[in-house]
Design a protein around this motif. Structure first.
Motif, PDB file in Angstrom:
ATOM      1  N   LYS A 201       0.830  -1.206   0.000  1.00 20.34           N
ATOM      2  CA  LYS A 201       0.000   0.000   0.000  1.00 20.34           C
ATOM      3  C   LYS A 201       0.866   1.259   0.000  1.00 20.34           C
ATOM      4  CE  LYS A 201      -3.760  -2.001   2.794  1.00 20.34           C
ATOM      5  NZ  LYS A 201      -4.423  -1.947   4.096  1.00 20.34           N
ATOM      6  N   SER A 202       0.248   2.386  -0.390  1.00 20.49           N
ATOM      7  CA  SER A 202       0.924   3.690  -0.276  1.00 20.49           C
ATOM      8  C   SER A 202       0.614   4.259   1.099  1.00 20.49           C
ATOM      9  CB  SER A 202       0.420   4.641  -1.359  1.00 20.49           C
ATOM     10  OG  SER A 202      -0.925   5.009  -1.064  1.00 20.49           O
ATOM     11  N   LEU A 203       1.334   5.316   1.480  1.00 16.85           N
ATOM     12  CA  LEU A 203       1.097   5.943   2.790  1.00 16.85           C
ATOM     13  C   LEU A 203      -0.344   6.436   2.888  1.00 16.85           C
ATOM     14  CD1 LEU A 203       4.430   7.943   3.232  1.00 16.85           C
ATOM     15  CD2 LEU A 203       3.714   5.936   4.527  1.00 16.85           C
ATOM     16  N   ASN A 204      -0.850   7.028   1.811  1.00 15.73           N
ATOM     17  CA  ASN A 204      -2.220   7.563   1.824  1.00 15.73           C
ATOM     18  C   ASN A 204      -3.272   6.459   1.894  1.00 15.73           C
ATOM     19  OD1 ASN A 204      -1.740  10.286   1.965  1.00 15.73           O
ATOM     20  ND2 ASN A 204      -1.671  10.579  -0.267  1.00 15.73           N
ATOM     21  N   GLU A 205      -2.881   5.232   1.503  1.00 17.03           N
ATOM     22  CA  GLU A 205      -3.816   4.105   1.587  1.00 17.03           C
ATOM     23  C   GLU A 205      -3.767   3.427   2.957  1.00 17.03           C
ATOM     24  OE1 GLU A 205      -3.885   2.611  -3.095  1.00 17.03           O
ATOM     25  OE2 GLU A 205      -2.302   1.899  -1.739  1.00 17.03           O
ATOM     26  N   GLY A 206      -2.951   3.993   3.868  1.00 11.30           N
ATOM     27  CA  GLY A 206      -2.882   3.447   5.233  1.00 11.30           C
ATOM     28  C   GLY A 206      -1.844   2.354   5.385  1.00 11.30           C
ATOM     29  N   ALA A 207      -0.666   2.515   4.743  1.00 12.21           N
ATOM     30  CA  ALA A 207       0.371   1.478   4.810  1.00 12.21           C
ATOM     31  C   ALA A 207       0.932   1.309   6.221  1.00 12.21           C
ATOM     32  CB  ALA A 207       1.512   1.822   3.851  1.00 12.21           C
ATOM     33  N   LEU A 208       1.015   2.408   6.979  1.00 11.02           N
ATOM     34  CA  LEU A 208       1.656   2.338   8.303  1.00 11.02           C
ATOM     35  C   LEU A 208       0.761   1.618   9.312  1.00 11.02           C
ATOM     36  CD1 LEU A 208       3.278   5.881   8.648  1.00 11.02           C
ATOM     37  CD2 LEU A 208       4.302   3.775   7.802  1.00 11.02           C
ATOM     38  N   THR A 209       1.358   0.676  10.048  1.00 17.87           N
ATOM     39  CA  THR A 209       0.587  -0.089  11.055  1.00 17.87           C
ATOM     40  C   THR A 209       1.098   0.204  12.463  1.00 17.87           C
ATOM     41  OG1 THR A 209       2.093  -1.943  10.673  1.00 17.87           O
ATOM     42  CG2 THR A 209      -0.009  -1.977   9.487  1.00 17.87           C
ATOM     43  N   ILE A 210       1.704   1.393  12.647  1.00 18.19           N
ATOM     44  CA  ILE A 210       2.240   1.786  13.967  1.00 18.19           C
ATOM     45  C   ILE A 210       1.148   2.556  14.707  1.00 18.19           C
ATOM     46  CG2 ILE A 210       4.151   2.970  15.134  1.00 18.19           C
ATOM     47  CD1 ILE A 210       5.497   3.033  12.268  1.00 18.19           C
ATOM     48  N   PRO A 211       0.873   2.231  15.979  1.00 19.17           N
ATOM     49  CA  PRO A 211      -0.185   2.950  16.711  1.00 19.17           C
ATOM     50  C   PRO A 211       0.091   4.454  16.750  1.00 19.17           C
ATOM     51  CG  PRO A 211       0.630   1.095  18.019  1.00 19.17           C
ATOM     52  CD  PRO A 211       1.510   1.194  16.818  1.00 19.17           C
ATOM     53  N   GLY A 212      -0.926   5.236  16.411  1.00 19.96           N
ATOM     54  CA  GLY A 212      -0.803   6.697  16.489  1.00 19.96           C
ATOM     55  C   GLY A 212      -0.275   7.356  15.229  1.00 19.96           C
ATOM     56  N   TYR A 213       0.206   6.543  14.247  1.00 19.60           N
ATOM     57  CA  TYR A 213       0.782   7.127  13.034  1.00 19.60           C
ATOM     58  C   TYR A 213      -0.273   7.117  11.926  1.00 19.60           C
ATOM     59  CZ  TYR A 213       5.471   7.289  14.987  1.00 19.60           C
ATOM     60  OH  TYR A 213       6.573   7.602  15.740  1.00 19.60           O
ATOM     61  N   SER A 214      -1.293   7.971  12.097  1.00 21.64           N
ATOM     62  CA  SER A 214      -2.384   8.015  11.124  1.00 21.64           C
ATOM     63  C   SER A 214      -2.121   9.150  10.132  1.00 21.64           C
ATOM     64  CB  SER A 214      -3.691   8.232  11.889  1.00 21.64           C
ATOM     65  OG  SER A 214      -4.584   8.982  11.125  1.00 21.64           O
ATOM     66  N   MET A 215      -2.577   8.967   8.919  1.00 23.10           N
ATOM     67  CA  MET A 215      -2.389  10.009   7.895  1.00 23.10           C
ATOM     68  C   MET A 215      -3.371  11.161   8.092  1.00 23.10           C
ATOM     69  SD  MET A 215       0.200   9.277   6.040  1.00 23.10           S
ATOM     70  CE  MET A 215       0.090  10.198   4.508  1.00 23.10           C
ATOM     71  N   ASP A 216      -4.317  11.010   9.033  1.00 18.34           N
ATOM     72  CA  ASP A 216      -5.304  12.079   9.242  1.00 18.34           C
ATOM     73  C   ASP A 216      -4.749  13.199  10.119  1.00 18.34           C
ATOM     74  OD1 ASP A 216      -7.076  10.544   7.856  1.00 18.34           O
ATOM     75  OD2 ASP A 216      -7.811   9.503   9.656  1.00 18.34           O
ATOM     76  N   GLY A 217      -3.701  12.914  10.908  1.00 16.22           N
ATOM     77  CA  GLY A 217      -3.203  13.908  11.870  1.00 16.22           C
ATOM     78  C   GLY A 217      -1.920  14.571  11.402  1.00 16.22           C
ATOM     79  N   TRP A 218      -1.090  14.921  12.398  1.00 19.81           N
ATOM     80  CA  TRP A 218       0.160  15.644  12.102  1.00 19.81           C
ATOM     81  C   TRP A 218       1.089  14.836  11.215  1.00 19.81           C
ATOM     82  CZ3 TRP A 218       1.609  20.379  12.059  1.00 19.81           C
ATOM     83  CH2 TRP A 218       0.993  21.316  12.899  1.00 19.81           C
ATOM     84  N   TYR A 219       1.173  13.503  11.483  1.00 21.29           N
ATOM     85  CA  TYR A 219       2.104  12.701  10.693  1.00 21.29           C
ATOM     86  C   TYR A 219       1.723  12.729   9.217  1.00 21.29           C
ATOM     87  CZ  TYR A 219       4.164  10.970  14.993  1.00 21.29           C
ATOM     88  OH  TYR A 219       4.816  10.896  16.192  1.00 21.29           O
ATOM     89  N   GLY A 220       0.403  12.725   8.933  1.00 19.93           N
ATOM     90  CA  GLY A 220      -0.041  12.808   7.547  1.00 19.93           C
ATOM     91  C   GLY A 220       0.447  14.092   6.896  1.00 19.93           C
ATOM     92  N   ARG A 221       0.331  15.213   7.630  1.00 16.67           N
ATOM     93  CA  ARG A 221       0.777  16.501   7.076  1.00 16.67           C
ATOM     94  C   ARG A 221       2.288  16.489   6.843  1.00 16.67           C
ATOM     95  NH1 ARG A 221      -1.961  21.356  10.442  1.00 16.67           N
ATOM     96  NH2 ARG A 221      -0.888  22.573   8.835  1.00 16.67           N
ATOM     97  N   ILE A 222       3.034  15.873   7.789  1.00 19.23           N
ATOM     98  CA  ILE A 222       4.497  15.845   7.650  1.00 19.23           C
ATOM     99  C   ILE A 222       4.894  14.975   6.459  1.00 19.23           C
ATOM    100  CG2 ILE A 222       6.624  15.022   8.755  1.00 19.23           C
ATOM    101  CD1 ILE A 222       5.364  15.853  11.456  1.00 19.23           C
ATOM    102  N   PHE A 223       4.305  13.764   6.346  1.00 26.60           N
ATOM    103  CA  PHE A 223       4.675  12.866   5.250  1.00 26.60           C
ATOM    104  C   PHE A 223       4.285  13.446   3.894  1.00 26.60           C
ATOM    105  CE2 PHE A 223       4.267   9.241   8.491  1.00 26.60           C
ATOM    106  CZ  PHE A 223       5.641   9.195   8.683  1.00 26.60           C
ATOM    107  N   THR A 224       3.144  14.140   3.857  1.00 25.19           N
ATOM    108  CA  THR A 224       2.674  14.718   2.587  1.00 25.19           C
ATOM    109  C   THR A 224       3.519  15.930   2.202  1.00 25.19           C
ATOM    110  OG1 THR A 224       0.437  14.037   3.199  1.00 25.19           O
ATOM    111  CG2 THR A 224       0.632  15.580   1.374  1.00 25.19           C
ATOM    112  N   GLY A 225       3.903  16.731   3.202  1.00 26.35           N
ATOM    113  CA  GLY A 225       4.563  17.996   2.885  1.00 26.35           C
ATOM    114  C   GLY A 225       6.071  17.966   2.874  1.00 26.35           C
TER     115      GLY A 225
END
Length: 795
Positions: A201-225
């Motif tokens: 999967k891609s990051l935007n498809e929810g590849a990360l399975t680490i608790p708290g590392y959701s693409m909806d929050g700060w980590y999503g903004r950091i990975f995207t930007g």
């Protein structure tokens, strides 16, 4: 001094100051105390007795000790107080004659990965100084032998002006003893990358399975930007550079949507946020992730000693500091005794005293490199005592919480001697205790009762031990109780095989544990009981293990939420009133909006001690007023949570409020002796024994065939032990096997089969010295346990 100048010692004239020989408590109303007034003699040993939940801890810890600590904290500046725990004034009218209180409780010692028995006492610090003076080759100051101190080298220009001259020092170095590979932890970890992400999967498809590392929050903004990789590309298609940036990139400043942020690879971030902490202190879902994704192994560079090569190479008589810390403390004491170096004589004397204290207190089997988080509650309490035995302080109040917990009858006498030594130095010793052998040494006894919870909270006797015996109180009546050996024992239905057990000090132990009966595993502290059972039995299929680790929960958690009791109660309220179950949760829709369902308002006063006051809106009931209009059986939800377990069992047993699912859970709580707890009481107010019995109540519904209990009598009054034995019998009669690690002679006498480990502790233990029925053990008197049990049953 000449003869003419020498003066005869004159008796001191009595002063008013000499009359302050009592601690006076008047009108104590903390928790369930009912306006208690009591006078405690100073410089004496006072034992507080009473059934579990009668108010002993409320009087000793939450009133006397808490007020003493609060008053001491108030002597510090407001700035310093800001860094100290906040203590509210206990609810009491008068407290006079207090002295400095030192609490020696059973709280586990901090489980920091770098905390060991040596670091929490002064022993490690003294050993480091010893090696820095006598170790060959000499490698540096004491810090060079410390696994908590890293080696540092730096260069730069420091300008020092001396008159017209200027000197420039270009380098700085500090030699530490920390192993550079494992950073003083003794173990290294390896992260399984497949547990971090799904590479299809891609990051935007929810590849990360680490608790708290959701693409909806700060980590999503950091990975995207961040611009280091495409968040829409599957991870398996990442280039080597992109994968390195995702996993290993060092901290890099980036700007996302005009906000300055720091980007860091997943692995260094996980190491900092999760792996630098003690695994047990993590939230359950994070702990599950760490256990799934990370493997821990002994550090190959330092072989688990935590020390650098240089620190391990420096030796005294062929022994390095790593070897010294790995020895059993009694062997280390012998080695130190043989060192005769006049240049460090005072240091050697102090080190000998500290190490001998370990042996006196029955902890000679430990080693200084033992991680402090692996000590039991009783061991932790005795390690804390080491600090105070050599203390120069006198006229101090020492407060102990069941100091005999986890001690074999053989060791109880040693503990008694230590308590009397503390008293004889001129200290006031207050002990909360249930064991008759420990109550017997008291100068003064305060018995609380007559019952538990709302039926307790009163002083039912004050005076001598002899007076207690004759008083007719519950404690007085049971003080001389002696269990008898059972006339017949059950026949096993099979065996649980243990082969080649060698955890800790066990020596390739082979044992067949009978099934379908009550088995008691006993032996002196440190003989290998827990190593045998937790190392070789717990964790097997069908084994339910109930240990003494504290229940994790916030001040919002209570017996009703922990046992799952609240779910059927909420559903019953919802069904009776035709509304949603969520309304009857103080953590959800029904919560009082002012205090968010906590029942109290916590006010942080910055530098001053914080204050907790009952919420004025809900008056401490935790629910919105509209929710309290819904009733079940004539009671609202706040009234139900204020009930004791016994009341609630009756309430949900029949009539309009009949709820079989809730009644089953409440029945189990009564069975384990927790009928006096109120359903809404915060878990943080429960004692260690109460927590273990609450766990047992939750596990009794599981389908496991083998139950393992670790000292279930801890915190139990003599009168309650009988009830516990009845519960164990019921478990066995229902077809389950029960294995109990226990020192209490009443439980041993009641067993069908006894496994006795020993003969001593540490390397003197680790063997099975007896297997058989209690009657055979008493008849043989071949072990320490056999001798004590024979005396107990007066055989």
């Amino acid at each position: 001094m000449s003869e003419s100048m020498r003066m005869d010692p004159q008796p001191l004239t009595p002063r008013v100051a000499d009359t302050h020989d009592l601690i006076r408590v008047h009108g104590a109303r903390v928790n369930n105390l009912k306006d208690v007034s009591v006078e405690i003699p100073k410089r004496r040993l006072t034992v507080f007795t009473g059934v579990s939940g009668s108010g002993k801890s409320s009087l000793v810890f939450d009133t006397v000790a808490a007020e003493s600590q609060r008053l001491i904290n108030e002597t510090y500046s407001a700035f310093v107080q800001g860094f100290m725990p906040t203590l509210a004034r206990p609810e009491v009218d008068v407290l006079e004659g207090l002295t400095t209180a030192i609490i020696v409780d059973q709280q586990r010692l901090g489980a920091d990965p770098r905390s060991t028995v040596g670091t929490v006492t002064d022993a490690n610090a003294m050993l480091r100084i010893l090696f820095s003076r006598l170790g060959q080759p000499h490698i540096g100051p004491p810090g060079a032998y410390a696994f908590n101190v890293p080696s540092v080298r730096a260069s730069g220009a420091i300008t020092v002006e001396r008159g017209a001259k200027k000197a420039v020092k270009a380098t700085f170095s500090r030699t530490g003893g920390m192993c550079p590979r494992c950073e003083g932890r003794g173990s290294v970890n390896d992260i399984d990358l497949s547990a971090l992400y799904d590479d299809s999967k891609s990051l935007n498809e929810g590849a990360l399975t680490i608790p708290g590392y959701s693409m909806d929050g700060w980590y999503g903004r950091i990975f995207t930007g961040c611009g280091f990789f495409d968040p829409d590309k599957p991870i398996r298609e990442f280039t080597k550079r992109e994968l390195h940036d995702l996993l290993h990139r060092e901290p890099t400043k980036i700007k996302v949507d005009g906000v300055n942020l720091t980007y860091e690879g997943l692995i260094p971030r996980i190491r900092k946020s999760m792996l630098s902490k003690d695994v047990d202190s993590l939230q359950p879902h994070v702990r599950a992730f760490v256990e799934r994704a990370v493997t821990f192994a002994t550090c190959p560079e330092c072989d688990g000693t935590r020390l650098s090569e240089a620190a391990r190479s420096s030796k005294i008589r062929g022994i390095s500091i790593a070897d010294a810390c790995a020895m059993e403390i009694r062997d280390l004491a012998d080695w130190v005794r043989d060192l005769d170096e006049p240049s460090v004589a005072p240091l050697l004397a102090a080190l000998r005293r500290t190490l001998d204290s370990f042996d006196e207190i029955g902890l000679g089997y430990l080693s200084l490199d033992r991680p402090s988080g692996t000590l039991s509650g009783g061991e932790a309490q005795r390690v804390k005592m080491i600090r105070h035995l050599g203390s120069s302080l006198t006229d101090v109040t020492y407060v102990f919480d069941e100091p005999t917990v986890g001690l074999h009858p053989h060791d109880v006498q040693r503990m008694n001697d230590l308590l009397l030594r503390l008293r004889d130095k001129g200290n006031t010793v207050l002990v909360v205790e249930h064991k008759p052998e420990a109550i017997a040494i008291a100068d003064h006894v305060v018995d609380l009762g007559p019952g538990a919870g709302t039926a307790g909270g009163e002083v039912v006797f004050e005076g001598t031990v002899e007076g207690l015996r004759a008083s007719g109180t519950l404690t007085g009546r049971h003080l001389d109780d002696r269990a008898r050996l059972k006339p017949s024992v059950r026949t096993p239905s099979g065996v649980l095989e243990v082969r080649g057990a060698n955890t800790h000090n066990l020596r390739d132990v082979d044992v067949d544990i009978p099934l379908g009966v009550l088995v008691v595993v006993t032996g002196v502290a440190g003989s290998g009981k827990s190593s045998l059972i937790h190392g070789s039995v717990s964790g097997r299929d069908g084994v339910v293990s109930v240990d003494q680790t504290p229940i994790r929960g916030s001040r919002r958690s209570n017996p009703a939420t922990y046992t799952g009791l609240l779910d059927p109660i909420r559903k019953a309220f919802a069904k009776a009133n035709g509304v949603k179950p969520a309304l009857f949760s103080a953590n959800s829709e029904g919560a009082c909006p002012t205090c968010n369902g906590a029942g109290v308002i916590y006010t942080d006063l910055a530098m001053m001690a914080g204050v907790a006051a009952p919420c004025e809106e809900c008056e401490g009931k935790r629910f919105q007023a509209s929710v309290l209009e819904y009733h079940l059986g004539g009671r609202d939800i706040s009234e139900v949570l204020a009930m004791s377990v016994t009341e609630a069992e009756e309430f949900f047993g029949d009539g309009e409020a009949r709820t079989p699912a809730a009644h089953r859970i409440l029945r189990r709580m009564v069975d384990v002796g927790l009928g006096y707890l109120s359903l809404g009481q915060p878990l943080t107010t429960l004692s260690g024994g109460e927590r273990q019995r609450l766990k047992l109540a939750t596990h009794m519904d599981e389908k496991g065939g083998v139950y393992v209990l670790d000292e279930p009598t801890s915190g139990l009054h003599l009168a309650d032990v009988e009830q516990l034995l009845g519960l164990l019998d019921r478990l066995v009669d229902s077809g389950r096997s029960v294995i109990v690690i226990e020192h209490h002679q009443a439980v041993m006498a009641h067993a069908d089969w006894i496994i006795d480990l020993g003969p001593g502790a540490g390397h003197d233990g680790g063997r099975i010295v007896f297997e058989g029925t209690p009657a055979d053990l008493v008849a043989a008197r071949s072990t320490l346990t056999g001798e004590h049990l024979a005396t107990y049953v007066e055989a």
